[in-house]
Scaffold this active site. Sequence first.
Site, PDB file in Angstrom:
ATOM      1  N   CYS A   1      10.013  57.505 -20.265  1.00  0.00           N
ATOM      2  CA  CYS A   1      10.725  57.940 -19.082  1.00  0.00           C
ATOM      3  C   CYS A   1      10.696  56.786 -18.086  1.00  0.00           C
ATOM      4  O   CYS A   1      10.057  55.765 -18.325  1.00  0.00           O
ATOM      5  CB  CYS A   1      10.039  59.157 -18.487  1.00  0.00           C
ATOM      6  SG  CYS A   1       9.767  60.452 -19.711  1.00  0.00           S
TER       7      CYS A   1
ATOM      8  N   ARG B   1      15.943  54.136 -19.808  1.00  0.00           N
ATOM      9  CA  ARG B   1      14.668  54.588 -20.360  1.00  0.00           C
ATOM     10  C   ARG B   1      14.697  56.049 -20.778  1.00  0.00           C
ATOM     11  O   ARG B   1      13.766  56.543 -21.420  1.00  0.00           O
ATOM     12  CB  ARG B   1      13.553  54.398 -19.328  1.00  0.00           C
ATOM     13  CG  ARG B   1      13.380  52.973 -18.881  1.00  0.00           C
ATOM     14  CD  ARG B   1      12.295  52.871 -17.848  1.00  0.00           C
ATOM     15  NE  ARG B   1      10.996  53.101 -18.422  1.00  0.00           N
ATOM     16  CZ  ARG B   1      10.224  52.178 -18.962  1.00  0.00           C
ATOM     17  NH1 ARG B   1      10.628  50.939 -19.000  1.00  0.00           N
ATOM     18  NH2 ARG B   1       9.050  52.476 -19.469  1.00  0.00           N
TER      19      ARG B   1
ATOM     20  N   GLU C   1      21.041  44.656 -39.381  1.00  0.00           N
ATOM     21  CA  GLU C   1      21.211  44.770 -37.928  1.00  0.00           C
ATOM     22  C   GLU C   1      22.609  45.323 -37.585  1.00  0.00           C
ATOM     23  O   GLU C   1      22.750  46.137 -36.668  1.00  0.00           O
ATOM     24  CB  GLU C   1      20.982  43.394 -37.274  1.00  0.00           C
ATOM     25  CG  GLU C   1      21.227  43.307 -35.791  1.00  0.00           C
ATOM     26  CD  GLU C   1      20.379  44.249 -34.927  1.00  0.00           C
ATOM     27  OE1 GLU C   1      19.446  44.882 -35.433  1.00  0.00           O
ATOM     28  OE2 GLU C   1      20.697  44.369 -33.737  1.00  0.00           O
TER      29      GLU C   1
ATOM     30  N   GLU D   1      23.329  53.420 -34.133  1.00  0.00           N
ATOM     31  CA  GLU D   1      22.792  53.676 -32.793  1.00  0.00           C
ATOM     32  C   GLU D   1      23.845  54.146 -31.811  1.00  0.00           C
ATOM     33  O   GLU D   1      23.608  55.083 -31.061  1.00  0.00           O
ATOM     34  CB  GLU D   1      22.248  52.334 -32.276  1.00  0.00           C
ATOM     35  CG  GLU D   1      20.841  52.336 -31.848  1.00  0.00           C
ATOM     36  CD  GLU D   1      20.421  50.981 -31.269  1.00  0.00           C
ATOM     37  OE1 GLU D   1      20.992  49.932 -31.615  1.00  0.00           O
ATOM     38  OE2 GLU D   1      19.500  51.006 -30.460  1.00  0.00           O
TER      39      GLU D   1
ATOM     40  N   HIS E   1      21.868  48.939 -58.111  1.00  0.00           N
ATOM     41  CA  HIS E   1      20.657  49.668 -58.491  1.00  0.00           C
ATOM     42  C   HIS E   1      20.608  51.069 -57.888  1.00  0.00           C
ATOM     43  O   HIS E   1      19.557  51.694 -57.863  1.00  0.00           O
ATOM     44  CB  HIS E   1      19.409  48.863 -58.077  1.00  0.00           C
ATOM     45  CG  HIS E   1      19.343  47.529 -58.745  1.00  0.00           C
ATOM     46  ND1 HIS E   1      19.102  47.381 -60.102  1.00  0.00           N
ATOM     47  CD2 HIS E   1      19.540  46.274 -58.268  1.00  0.00           C
ATOM     48  CE1 HIS E   1      19.128  46.098 -60.421  1.00  0.00           C
ATOM     49  NE2 HIS E   1      19.405  45.411 -59.325  1.00  0.00           N
TER      50      HIS E   1
ATOM     51  N   LYS F   1      15.590  52.784 -24.249  1.00  0.00           N
ATOM     52  CA  LYS F   1      15.470  51.328 -24.380  1.00  0.00           C
ATOM     53  C   LYS F   1      14.040  50.913 -24.715  1.00  0.00           C
ATOM     54  O   LYS F   1      13.817  49.981 -25.480  1.00  0.00           O
ATOM     55  CB  LYS F   1      15.887  50.696 -23.050  1.00  0.00           C
ATOM     56  CG  LYS F   1      15.844  49.196 -23.045  1.00  0.00           C
ATOM     57  CD  LYS F   1      17.120  48.645 -23.598  1.00  0.00           C
ATOM     58  CE  LYS F   1      17.123  47.150 -23.743  1.00  0.00           C
ATOM     59  NZ  LYS F   1      17.989  46.756 -24.869  1.00  0.00           N
TER      60      LYS F   1
HETATM   61  C1  AGP Z   1      17.741  48.061 -30.780  1.00  0.00           C
HETATM   62  O1  AGP Z   1      19.108  48.159 -30.599  1.00  0.00           O
HETATM   63  C2  AGP Z   1      16.997  49.270 -30.555  1.00  0.00           C
HETATM   64  N1  AGP Z   1      17.250  49.808 -29.278  1.00  0.00           N
HETATM   65  C3  AGP Z   1      15.546  49.299 -31.006  1.00  0.00           C
HETATM   66  O2  AGP Z   1      15.580  49.232 -32.390  1.00  0.00           O
HETATM   67  C4  AGP Z   1      14.581  48.215 -30.466  1.00  0.00           C
HETATM   68  O3  AGP Z   1      14.919  46.976 -30.992  1.00  0.00           O
HETATM   69  C5  AGP Z   1      13.145  48.609 -30.851  1.00  0.00           C
HETATM   70  O4  AGP Z   1      12.825  49.828 -30.235  1.00  0.00           O
HETATM   71  C6  AGP Z   1      12.131  47.561 -30.466  1.00  0.00           C
HETATM   72  O5  AGP Z   1      12.064  47.376 -29.081  1.00  0.00           O
HETATM   73  P1  AGP Z   1      11.354  46.104 -28.466  1.00  0.00           P
HETATM   74  O6  AGP Z   1      12.077  44.903 -28.931  1.00  0.00           O
HETATM   75  O7  AGP Z   1      11.451  46.299 -26.966  1.00  0.00           O
HETATM   76  O8  AGP Z   1       9.924  46.128 -28.924  1.00  0.00           O
END
Ligand code: AGP
Length: 592
Positions: free
Chosen positions: A2, A28, A464, A471, A487, A587
């Site tokens: 949060c 957040r 990625e 996402e 496979h 985030k």
């Molecule tokens: C990426 O687009 C995501 N929001 C998520 O996978 C992120 O990369 C992951 O939570 C790691 O966060 P960090 O790099 O702040 O540790």
Amino acid sequence: MCGIVGCILKDDEAAPVLLECVKKLEYRGYDSVGIATPSSKINIRKDKGKISEAEKNVKLSDLPGNMGIAHVRWATHGIPTQKNAHPHTDCNGKIAVVHNGIIENYKELKNNLESEGHIFKSDTDTEVIPHLIEKFMDQGFDLEIAVRKTLDMINGSYALAVISTDEPGKIVGVRKESPMIVGKGDGDYFLASDVPAILKHTNNIIYLEDGEMVILDADGVTVKNVLGEIIEKEIHIIEWTPDMAEKGGFDHFMIKEIHEQPDAVRDTLMESSEIEKIVNNLGGIERICFVACGTSYHASLIGKYLFESLMGLPTDVILASEFQYSSKAMDEKTLVIFISQSGETADTLKALRTAKKRSETLVIVNVVGSTATREAKHVVFTRAGPEIGVAATKTYVSQLTCVYLLAAHMSKRMDLVEELHKIPKFMVEVLDNEDYIHRIAKKYKDAQDFFFIGRGFSYPTALEGALKLKEITYIHGEGYAAGELKHGPLALIDDGVPVVAVVAPGNIHDKTLSNVEEVRARGAHVISVGSSDDEILKSESKDMMVMDSEIDELISPIPYIVPLQLLAYYISVEKGIDPDKPKNLAKCVTVE
Ligand code: AGP
């Protein structure tokens, strides 16, 4: 995950400022929002949903007073409803609390408090906190001591801000394993989960450590340690400007951040000499282990290919959440490299705390002052600036830039550093071709499934690309090593299924083309990312996102991700989704 804010202002009403600050923390969590200010009673406005939705139902900033606390929620305990929204209060509405984190023993505490007559109004773990503070204040303790006594009873992680009508004019903040910063303006004082929330008001920032408590009042800011002793804290002057955390004319933060990538790479390349110094201080490293989550994990995978191909150094990559179960081989000759945009990801921090007991640790991180920067032995900063969109974009390419710089300095491959300087130009070329990628996005926006394939350096890029799609578009997207399709996953390829093939030139080119043939033969629509002079790939593809033919396979992961980010972004926009705030995600993931 949060976001919390608190402020005491010299001349202004607090609620409108709290609302503006908490909007900056919406990345957040956006399940609900709430603000509280104290007067003869605690005044609260809160509702479920994103702030823009809540504002339609509740006049959030219509609260009296020059001080208060605010919260945006990413739900853990209790579904997103108005009653579960923070701030939470005690029985008499005299104490209000906002909380980021989890109280692990809340059930037991709640049962005890209920048996003592406390009435709970929400399903959250947080609500035990105002009731415990109430209990201790009823016993005659002041707010600060009552908060300390409450902390002795709760297990878990927290960043808390507390106000009470019995001590109006005071905000008590504490942190344990959840981020909290303090801002010291000219007569205006703040606490918050993150710097961008308050950057418009002050860039004088104090970083709280675990166990520290801050007391804000009209006289200023006092920080105390776990024993309640006043401690002097360094004030850091933050270089980020408020505009860096604004959309600057773009529709979304994500597309702005995608466009900032050439600069993010350029700025991060300026870290080269710092990285060289760190490398010169590393002695006797025989093994590398990368640890990270999500997008940062994909940057780590590229690191594996790089370190193994340039130096033949055995390199592992471990998901931070799995580190506790698979890190037994680490020793003092292992360099454990943590990658984290936020520097606050709970899984990554937990792994870092375990690793540093027996190995050398290095963190690649974007947020100055974040917990990871204080816990790792060596710190490398990505210079991406604040990233607000939940989907990591510019921080990913900056992480990769750092990984490449590390590898270049460790292997003494200065030609690689020169190559890296060409990347911003290659990225700009892709961005200039954005409208074409938007048209491809329109064509495929209704697809149910997507596959992303690549080999070698292009395999993590495929992963990625798939993560970005999932996402922010909610389309099922899977990334595979191209050679793995036969496979198993090939059974899922049917007429018209989009397969995004990442086909950089070089060693793996021809083999990946064979995999492209395999999916085409089963009716797939191939959308490729490849070199502009790759005529065979062009003829095999329904659509092709072209890259500069000068891009070498070795550095291809950095520019080649850009079209995949744009593809996901435009599909998201075409589907009417807000790419900055994908559902169920936040985030910064500060829970395990
Ligand atoms: C990426 O687009 C995501 N929001 C998520 O996978 C992120 O990369 C992951 O939570 C790691 O966060 P960090 O790099 O702040 O540790």
